[in-house]
Write an enzyme that holds these catalytic residues in place. Structure first.
Site, PDB file in Angstrom:
ATOM      1  N   GLU A  55       0.845  -1.200   0.000  1.00 15.68           N
ATOM      2  CA  GLU A  55       0.000   0.000   0.000  1.00 15.68           C
ATOM      3  C   GLU A  55       0.877   1.246   0.000  1.00 15.68           C
ATOM      4  O   GLU A  55       1.546   1.545   0.988  1.00 15.68           O
ATOM      5  CB  GLU A  55      -0.915  -0.002   1.223  1.00 15.68           C
ATOM      6  CG  GLU A  55      -1.772   1.244   1.368  1.00 15.68           C
ATOM      7  CD  GLU A  55      -2.482   1.308   2.710  1.00 15.68           C
ATOM      8  OE1 GLU A  55      -2.636   2.438   3.233  1.00 15.68           O
ATOM      9  OE2 GLU A  55      -2.872   0.250   3.245  1.00 15.68           O
TER      10      GLU A  55
ATOM     11  N   LYS B 133     -11.679  -0.824   7.315  1.00 18.20           N
ATOM     12  CA  LYS B 133     -10.408  -0.556   7.982  1.00 18.20           C
ATOM     13  C   LYS B 133     -10.671   0.053   9.359  1.00 18.20           C
ATOM     14  O   LYS B 133     -11.332   1.087   9.467  1.00 18.20           O
ATOM     15  CB  LYS B 133      -9.576   0.400   7.136  1.00 18.20           C
ATOM     16  CG  LYS B 133      -8.305   0.892   7.810  1.00 18.20           C
ATOM     17  CD  LYS B 133      -7.577   1.864   6.896  1.00 18.20           C
ATOM     18  CE  LYS B 133      -6.402   2.521   7.597  1.00 18.20           C
ATOM     19  NZ  LYS B 133      -5.675   3.452   6.702  1.00 18.20           N
TER      20      LYS B 133
END
Length: 214
Positions: free
Chosen positions: A43, A134
């Site tokens: 990421e 998340k």
């Protein structure tokens, strides 16, 4: 790679390396060390200078390597999400719940993982078709937050980011997390240019997940 393939792979591998760096050169060194250590989900946060260019370069570099999955993190709006997608990002991660970003990702069938801190936000994200929520910042809550969310929302998939380290991988997974995002605990070696330490730490994270699965 299709959105569903990304989600399936992430649930299987359970680790996302969150990359923050002071500059593009450092970011590339960190990424190489992480990949060497066996973590495949990378990421690239939008706080890294030249993040979009890094995503483009990584997409090209690993175009023949189906194991590596490049995504964009710290995406605050739909415009940035679209830029990242056009550059090759296969998933988008946000620190907060942004409706326009989710719509953008859904439009192009790109996996999106918005940050949530309340049940209300979690429900709103689920209603918009989000596959993985998340939990951020994870260190503000600890693994018990997953259990708390799972009470009213047993159908939801959660990925904590922030405060995930080698010693609590099993605790987060036992609490019900389907994946884990790890950043500073993984890349601490970059502060002293010790990229071998990053590789070693990545291996430890991979082994921690394997031990849990066994």
């Amino acid at each position: 790679m299709d959105r569903l393939d990304v989600i399936s792979r992430l649930k299987e591998e359970k680790l996302v390396a969150v990359v923050r760096a002071e500059n593009k050169e450092q970011g590339e060194k960190i990424i190489d060390a992480i990949v060497k250590g066996g973590i495949n989900f990378i990421e690239i946060t939008m706080t890294v200078p030249g993040a979009i260019d890094i995503i483009k370069e990584l997409t090209k570099k690993y175009e023949n390597d189906k194991n590596i999955v490049i995504g964009a993190g710290t995406v605050l709006d739909s415009e940035t999400a679209r830029m990242a997608i056009l550059s090759g990002a296969k998933y988008i991660v946000s620190p907060s719940l942004n409706v326009d970003t989710i719509k953008m990702c859904n439009r192009y069938r790109i996996a999106v993982m918005p940050g949530v801190m309340t049940v209300k936000e979690a429900v709103e994200a689920l209603e918009m078709g989000v596959d993985i929520l998340k939990i951020f910042p994870g260190n503000a809550f600890g693994p018990n937050i997953i259990k708390a969310f799972k009470g009213p929302l047993p159908q939801a998939n959660f990925m904590p980011t922030g405060g995930v380290d080698i010693d609590n991988v099993d605790k987060w997974l036992k609490a019900g997390a389907v994946a884990l995002g790890t950043g500073s605990n993984l890349t601490a070696g970059a502060k002293t240019n010790d990229y071998e330490l990053i590789t070693k730490t990545a291996i430890e994270f991979v082994n921690a997940v394997k031990n849990f699965n066994e």
